[in-house]
Design an enzyme around this catalytic site. Structure first.
Site, PDB file in Angstrom:
ATOM      1  N   GLU A  39       0.818  -1.209   0.000  1.00  0.00           N
ATOM      2  CA  GLU A  39       0.000   0.000   0.000  1.00  0.00           C
ATOM      3  C   GLU A  39       0.856   1.264   0.000  1.00  0.00           C
ATOM      4  O   GLU A  39       0.514   2.256  -0.641  1.00  0.00           O
ATOM      5  CB  GLU A  39      -0.963   0.003   1.200  1.00  0.00           C
ATOM      6  CG  GLU A  39      -2.110  -0.987   1.072  1.00  0.00           C
ATOM      7  CD  GLU A  39      -2.962  -0.761  -0.177  1.00  0.00           C
ATOM      8  OE1 GLU A  39      -3.008   0.369  -0.691  1.00  0.00           O
ATOM      9  OE2 GLU A  39      -3.570  -1.740  -0.642  1.00  0.00           O
ATOM     10  N   TYR A 122      -6.633   6.930   3.668  1.00  0.00           N
ATOM     11  CA  TYR A 122      -6.777   5.841   2.700  1.00  0.00           C
ATOM     12  C   TYR A 122      -6.070   4.571   3.183  1.00  0.00           C
ATOM     13  O   TYR A 122      -6.667   3.497   3.267  1.00  0.00           O
ATOM     14  CB  TYR A 122      -6.228   6.235   1.307  1.00  0.00           C
ATOM     15  CG  TYR A 122      -5.955   5.003   0.506  1.00  0.00           C
ATOM     16  CD1 TYR A 122      -7.008   4.256  -0.011  1.00  0.00           C
ATOM     17  CD2 TYR A 122      -4.658   4.500   0.340  1.00  0.00           C
ATOM     18  CE1 TYR A 122      -6.791   3.062  -0.677  1.00  0.00           C
ATOM     19  CE2 TYR A 122      -4.429   3.312  -0.320  1.00  0.00           C
ATOM     20  CZ  TYR A 122      -5.496   2.604  -0.836  1.00  0.00           C
ATOM     21  OH  TYR A 122      -5.278   1.424  -1.463  1.00  0.00           O
ATOM     22  N   ASP A 140      -9.866   5.532  -2.349  1.00  0.00           N
ATOM     23  CA  ASP A 140      -8.734   6.110  -3.071  1.00  0.00           C
ATOM     24  C   ASP A 140      -9.278   6.722  -4.367  1.00  0.00           C
ATOM     25  O   ASP A 140     -10.505   6.857  -4.526  1.00  0.00           O
ATOM     26  CB  ASP A 140      -7.670   5.045  -3.349  1.00  0.00           C
ATOM     27  CG  ASP A 140      -8.097   4.094  -4.447  1.00  0.00           C
ATOM     28  OD1 ASP A 140      -9.320   3.990  -4.705  1.00  0.00           O
ATOM     29  OD2 ASP A 140      -7.226   3.457  -5.063  1.00  0.00           O
TER      30      ASP A 140
END
Length: 341
Positions: A39, A122, A140
């Site tokens: 991520e 996020y 996102d």
DNA sequence: GTCCGGTGCT
DNA sequence: AGCACCGGAC
């Protein structure tokens, strides 16, 4: 009604999910370290760009404790080319925090995750959902675009965050939250793309107001961006006996911690003046950052007047440049050497 | 060339 | 709230 949408998304995912190095099958247990690392890399960066970096990182540092013990210089070096280097600095800082204060185990809740360096709204939701199946609402750019289209929001994303979040929240399932989040990423990057959405293959097209309008690519509306300024600089390629002068960027300037060619500051108005004897050979190289263009006059010379240097240069073997962290800008400037011989 | 995108700092 | 921060896709 709403659960129908998440069911369609999950069914599509079961049949069409991409195989990615950080994804696990349903019979496997997620490794929060790999989820977190992926991520961090995927912020602002496309999947195909991230994959080789993810492979290199996990081979070198298989656990968060390994990464926490690494030198920041090594982390920056491994990160070179991915951009947004603050991510690499925060990655290292976060690994140290997890290792030293959390006994190497990532917390499960979005609230705790969001307190860690480099993890914002996020990523905290994405990690909680994907690593721990917490039904957090993951928004996102992909999700914002999908939600705007399904609900027919024409307001630009940047001006419509609250409405988009509420709409996304209303669709999020309580079960399989991680698969659902990843499914939306796959749909956003492969089907519901910004310019030419492939609505015929989308599992949600019959639920989608933008599709019904006949002009789905016009949802959401676009914000008109002001044009960005141009800055100017001079940089020197000074090579003697197979050694090239480089310096390490310091302080809080952008790209700090990375190595660069010596040269001038980046000026707002025009190219810095140079005496005629230093002008040739040269090449002007253009590079664009997030908020300005940079035109660099790259001057090649075997000697540089110390007046144009700051005294912090290091002579580096030109065959060992691959051991230093270099930005894409610096790599681009170094290519002038091959052009001009 | 133009567009795209999360987080942190102030 | 506004700005700083990078590289790649189109």
């Amino acid at each position: 009604m709403n659960s129908k949408i998440s069911d369609k998304v999950l069914q599509w995912y079961d049949a069409n999910r991409r195989t990615l190095p950080w994804r696990y099958e349903q019979v496997q247990i997620a490794d929060p370290y790999r989820v977190w690392l992926s991520e961090m890399m995927l912020q602002q960066t496309q999947v195909d760009t991230v994959i080789p970096y993810f492979q290199k990182f996990t081979a070198k540092w298989p656990t968060v404790n390994d990464l926490a013990s690494a030198d920041l210089d090594d982390v920056l070096h491994m990160w070179q080319g991915l951009g947004y280097y603050a991510r690499a600095r925060n990655l290292h800082k976060c690994a140290k925090t997890i290792s030293e204060q959390f006994d190497g185990a990532f917390p499960r809740s979005p609230e705790e995750l969001a307190n860690l360096p480099g993890i914002g709204p996020y990523a905290s939701a994405a990690i909680a959902a994907i690593a721990f199946n917490v039904p957090a609402t993951v928004v996102d750019g992909n999700v914002a675009r999908i939600v705007s289209r399904v609900f027919g929001f024409s307001t630009p994303i940047q001006q419509n965050q609250k409405q988009i979040y509420s709409a996304a929240e209303s669709l999020t399932p309580l079960l399989r939250a991680g698969d659902y989040a990843q499914a939306l990423m796959d749909i956003g990057s492969g089907i519901c793309t910004p310019r030419s959405p492939k609505c015929q293959t989308c599992p949600l097209h019959t639920d989608c107001k933008a599709y019904a309008s006949g002009i789905p690519e016009q949802f959401p509306g676009k914000l008109i961006k002001p044009s960005i300024p141009t800055r100017y600089a001079v940089a020197f390629i000074c090579i003697k006996d197979n050694n090239i002068l480089l310096r390490k960027r310091t302080g809080e300037k952008m790209l700090h911690g990375l190595w660069e060619l010596p040269g001038s500051d980046w000026y707002a108005d025009s190219l810095p003046e140079l005496p005629d004897e230093m002008q040739a050979p040269y090449a002007d190289v253009k590079h664009t950052f997030s908020h300005f263009h940079l035109i660099t006059r790259v001057v090649q010379a075997s000697e540089i007047d110390p007046e144009y240097l700051n005294g912090a240069e290091v002579a580096c073997n030109i065959n060992e440049l691959d051991q230093l962290a270099l930005s894409t800008l610096t790599k681009k400037l170094l290519k002038v050497r091959n052009r001009n011989g």
